[in-house]
Design a protein around this motif. Sequence first.
Motif, PDB file in Angstrom:
ATOM      1  N   MET A  81       1.036  -1.084   0.134  1.00 46.07           N
ATOM      2  CA  MET A  81      -0.007  -0.039  -0.036  1.00 46.07           C
ATOM      3  C   MET A  81       0.900   1.344   0.091  1.00 46.07           C
ATOM      4  N   GLU A  82       0.610   2.245  -0.937  1.00 45.84           N
ATOM      5  CA  GLU A  82       1.539   3.491  -1.014  1.00 45.84           C
ATOM      6  C   GLU A  82       1.196   4.366   0.118  1.00 45.84           C
ATOM      7  N   LYS A  83       2.061   5.064   0.854  1.00 43.37           N
ATOM      8  CA  LYS A  83       1.760   5.730   2.126  1.00 43.37           C
ATOM      9  C   LYS A  83       1.243   7.065   1.543  1.00 43.37           C
ATOM     10  N   ASN A  84       0.123   7.579   1.955  1.00 42.74           N
ATOM     11  CA  ASN A  84      -0.357   8.902   1.880  1.00 42.74           C
ATOM     12  C   ASN A  84       0.112   9.969   2.728  1.00 42.74           C
ATOM     13  N   GLN A  85       1.004  10.595   2.496  1.00 42.01           N
ATOM     14  CA  GLN A  85       1.614  11.556   3.266  1.00 42.01           C
ATOM     15  C   GLN A  85       0.765  12.531   4.064  1.00 42.01           C
ATOM     16  N   ASP A  86      -0.279  12.916   3.340  1.00 39.49           N
ATOM     17  CA  ASP A  86      -1.573  13.691   3.688  1.00 39.49           C
ATOM     18  C   ASP A  86      -2.081  13.264   5.068  1.00 39.49           C
ATOM     19  N   CYS A  87      -1.983  12.106   4.995  1.00 36.54           N
ATOM     20  CA  CYS A  87      -3.139  11.113   6.145  1.00 36.54           C
ATOM     21  C   CYS A  87      -2.817  11.381   7.674  1.00 36.54           C
ATOM     22  N   CYS A  88      -1.615  11.628   7.698  1.00 35.38           N
ATOM     23  CA  CYS A  88      -0.723  11.622   8.811  1.00 35.38           C
ATOM     24  C   CYS A  88      -0.859  13.046   9.427  1.00 35.38           C
ATOM     25  N   GLU A  89      -1.222  14.180   8.634  1.00 39.86           N
ATOM     26  CA  GLU A  89      -1.663  15.527   9.186  1.00 39.86           C
ATOM     27  C   GLU A  89      -2.898  15.311  10.062  1.00 39.86           C
ATOM     28  N   PHE A  90      -2.910  16.047  11.273  1.00 43.21           N
ATOM     29  CA  PHE A  90      -4.106  16.061  12.462  1.00 43.21           C
ATOM     30  C   PHE A  90      -4.761  17.366  12.192  1.00 43.21           C
ATOM     31  N   GLU A  91      -5.987  17.354  11.795  1.00 43.95           N
ATOM     32  CA  GLU A  91      -6.719  18.760  11.986  1.00 43.95           C
ATOM     33  C   GLU A  91      -7.789  18.572  13.107  1.00 43.95           C
ATOM     34  N   GLU A  92      -7.503  19.500  14.006  1.00 43.77           N
ATOM     35  CA  GLU A  92      -8.545  19.466  15.011  1.00 43.77           C
ATOM     36  C   GLU A  92      -9.906  19.829  14.517  1.00 43.77           C
ATOM     37  N   ASN A  93     -10.613  18.852  15.148  1.00 42.96           N
ATOM     38  CA  ASN A  93     -12.201  18.718  14.510  1.00 42.96           C
ATOM     39  C   ASN A  93     -13.002  18.790  15.967  1.00 42.96           C
ATOM     40  N   ARG A  94     -13.090  19.634  16.667  1.00 39.34           N
ATOM     41  CA  ARG A  94     -13.920  19.773  17.719  1.00 39.34           C
ATOM     42  C   ARG A  94     -15.298  19.992  17.399  1.00 39.34           C
ATOM     43  N   TYR A  95     -16.226  19.147  18.260  1.00 39.95           N
ATOM     44  CA  TYR A  95     -17.798  19.394  17.973  1.00 39.95           C
ATOM     45  C   TYR A  95     -18.066  20.303  18.843  1.00 39.95           C
ATOM     46  N   ILE A  96     -18.931  21.110  18.298  1.00 39.66           N
ATOM     47  CA  ILE A  96     -19.560  22.281  19.391  1.00 39.66           C
ATOM     48  C   ILE A  96     -21.256  21.946  19.348  1.00 39.66           C
ATOM     49  N   SER A  97     -21.697  21.586  20.483  1.00 42.93           N
ATOM     50  CA  SER A  97     -23.066  21.347  20.552  1.00 42.93           C
ATOM     51  C   SER A  97     -23.961  22.444  20.690  1.00 42.93           C
ATOM     52  N   ASP A  98     -25.216  22.556  20.112  1.00 42.07           N
ATOM     53  CA  ASP A  98     -25.934  23.580  20.177  1.00 42.07           C
ATOM     54  C   ASP A  98     -26.792  23.658  21.299  1.00 42.07           C
ATOM     55  N   ILE A 132      -9.273   2.715  13.994  1.00 47.02           N
ATOM     56  CA  ILE A 132      -9.428   4.210  13.724  1.00 47.02           C
ATOM     57  C   ILE A 132     -10.296   4.859  14.962  1.00 47.02           C
ATOM     58  N   PRO A 133      -9.670   5.837  15.699  1.00 48.21           N
ATOM     59  CA  PRO A 133     -10.181   6.334  16.894  1.00 48.21           C
ATOM     60  C   PRO A 133     -11.111   7.314  16.111  1.00 48.21           C
ATOM     61  N   GLU A 134     -12.328   6.997  15.830  1.00 48.77           N
ATOM     62  CA  GLU A 134     -13.438   7.957  15.052  1.00 48.77           C
ATOM     63  C   GLU A 134     -13.846   9.217  15.852  1.00 48.77           C
ATOM     64  N   VAL A 135     -14.261   8.765  17.120  1.00 48.24           N
ATOM     65  CA  VAL A 135     -15.054   9.601  18.081  1.00 48.24           C
ATOM     66  C   VAL A 135     -14.415   9.754  19.475  1.00 48.24           C
ATOM     67  N   LEU A 136     -13.786  10.879  20.040  1.00 44.88           N
ATOM     68  CA  LEU A 136     -13.450  10.823  21.373  1.00 44.88           C
ATOM     69  C   LEU A 136     -13.992  11.856  22.320  1.00 44.88           C
ATOM     70  N   CYS A 137     -14.823  11.515  23.267  1.00 47.99           N
ATOM     71  CA  CYS A 137     -15.621  12.416  24.076  1.00 47.99           C
ATOM     72  C   CYS A 137     -15.143  12.345  25.542  1.00 47.99           C
ATOM     73  N   ILE A 138     -15.072  13.511  26.192  1.00 46.16           N
ATOM     74  CA  ILE A 138     -14.824  13.639  27.469  1.00 46.16           C
ATOM     75  C   ILE A 138     -15.553  14.983  28.190  1.00 46.16           C
ATOM     76  N   GLY A 139     -15.800  14.698  29.429  1.00 46.44           N
ATOM     77  CA  GLY A 139     -16.628  15.316  29.941  1.00 46.44           C
ATOM     78  C   GLY A 139     -15.929  16.682  30.715  1.00 46.44           C
ATOM     79  N   MET A 140     -14.876  17.233  30.223  1.00 45.06           N
ATOM     80  CA  MET A 140     -14.318  18.401  30.702  1.00 45.06           C
ATOM     81  C   MET A 140     -13.501  19.020  29.674  1.00 45.06           C
ATOM     82  N   ASN A 183      -8.675  12.033  11.575  1.00 42.97           N
ATOM     83  CA  ASN A 183      -9.368  13.270  11.683  1.00 42.97           C
ATOM     84  C   ASN A 183     -10.446  13.237  12.815  1.00 42.97           C
ATOM     85  N   PRO A 184     -10.378  12.636  14.131  1.00 40.19           N
ATOM     86  CA  PRO A 184     -11.418  12.341  15.032  1.00 40.19           C
ATOM     87  C   PRO A 184     -12.152  13.496  15.285  1.00 40.19           C
TER      88      PRO A 184
END
Length: 483
Positions: free
Chosen positions: A1-18, A343-351, A373-374
């Motif tokens: 499998m050819e390594k995709n260099q862009d895959c290892c870049e982490f983009e912060e994807n914080r969920y904002i609740s209404d 793949i850690p898809e969703v990470l939820c903490i209470g603080m 990009n969890p």
Amino acid sequence: MEKNQDCCEFEENRYISDKKFAVENPARMCQPMGALQAIMGLKNAMPLIHGSQGCATYMRFQLIRHFREPIEVSSSALNEKTVIYGGENNLLNALKNVSEKQNPDIVCVMSSCLTETIGDDIEGIISKFEDANIGMKLPKMVSVSTPSFSGSHIEGYDKAVLELVKDLGRLNIPNDKINLIMGGNLSPGDINEVKKLINDLNVSSIILTDTSLNLDAPLDEDTLELHKYGTSLNEIEDTPNSKGTISLSKHVDSAGKYLEKNFDVKCFSENLPLGIKNTDRFVKNVCELMNIKIPKKVERDRGRLCDILVDSHAYNYRKKVAIFGDPDMVIGIANIVSEMGMIPEVLCIGMESERFINDVGNIKEFSNEIDYNPIILENSDLFDLENILDNHDVDILFGNAYGASIADKNNIPLYRIGFPIFDRVGAQRISCLGYTGGIKFVDEVTNMIIDYYYDFEGYKLDEEEEIVFGDIATEEKHIEEKF
């Protein structure tokens, strides 16, 4: 499998609740609960909550149905009148009753919503009680400020350990030991795994605090007495004389920083030793502090964990997971499941925790061949998690028993870990830390996936991916190179 260099870049994807107006099914507990768990790891100690009877009853209820052990918690039992005029007399009477009837070595007084709101001076009340009983043999008394309306059980545990070290720590002869701060909400099974690893390294330690024997005890006639095991007051007094302090939580390191600042005891604040990378770092820190080499037995256990990662890779590769709970446990599980190829898809903490966000970005090193990009749910509750999972498919959910309804709704398995677990027995024996705990974790998670997603012959139930046993040399090579 050819390594995709862009895959290892982490983009912060914080969920904002209404949802801003309330917390629904929280992913955390209050500060007194965390402080109480720290006190339960002390020998012959009595926790006393300065608040209403309901506070103590709720905490006792949650702890008993999780650990299935008797739990002693005293209360000053405030009512409507004492809330208006102050709870001093109630606390004085509670201290008298506990001292005379229970005869503990230490009484730890924790505040609550009520007493923090009305402004009771707990330290002043304790001093008044001691002055009124000069000449009498009294237990050591420590107060911990734990307002339930702010923070979480993580801060409560951190404050309790800090106050214990500040009040009891005394500089004396060097003891050639390591202080280990557990971090709160760890099962007795996990503490035993850490103690086993430390023993395999031939190192002596002071555990802050040790619930491994108190909350996984045999049935005997002393069941209703104060805890006979755990960290003693003499051990806490000896903490400034240790070679160093290792906190197994980046959020429970105040005592370690205090010892470093005031007694020059070197402090390491790290993630839970969960998985290869984090356990390696823990072992490295211990060996550097004690100037020792890694024993062959520890190296062998590490190799066994690497072996099960390879053996189970074909089942776990690219499985998506959602994780909720304490920040340290969530980031630890995210690390080890990444090592498993998931793949850690969703990470939820209470603080809120910037340290947690930084650690999420560090997981990218395990994700060179997968999109990573969890979705981060910070300071969120299980209502937010449920809404996210309505629109994002995952294969397995990690968290405590409150996640059962979410897992059932999404038709996915729940791996129960954390606190509380009240719908299964054996919560006190759940373990995942260290190399041998990691082996158990990988075995159980992989078997859960096999039970849920494979038939009795070992083939995937999904018709689009019928055959999974083929040439997995590429995947095995990838794992071996990683470790």
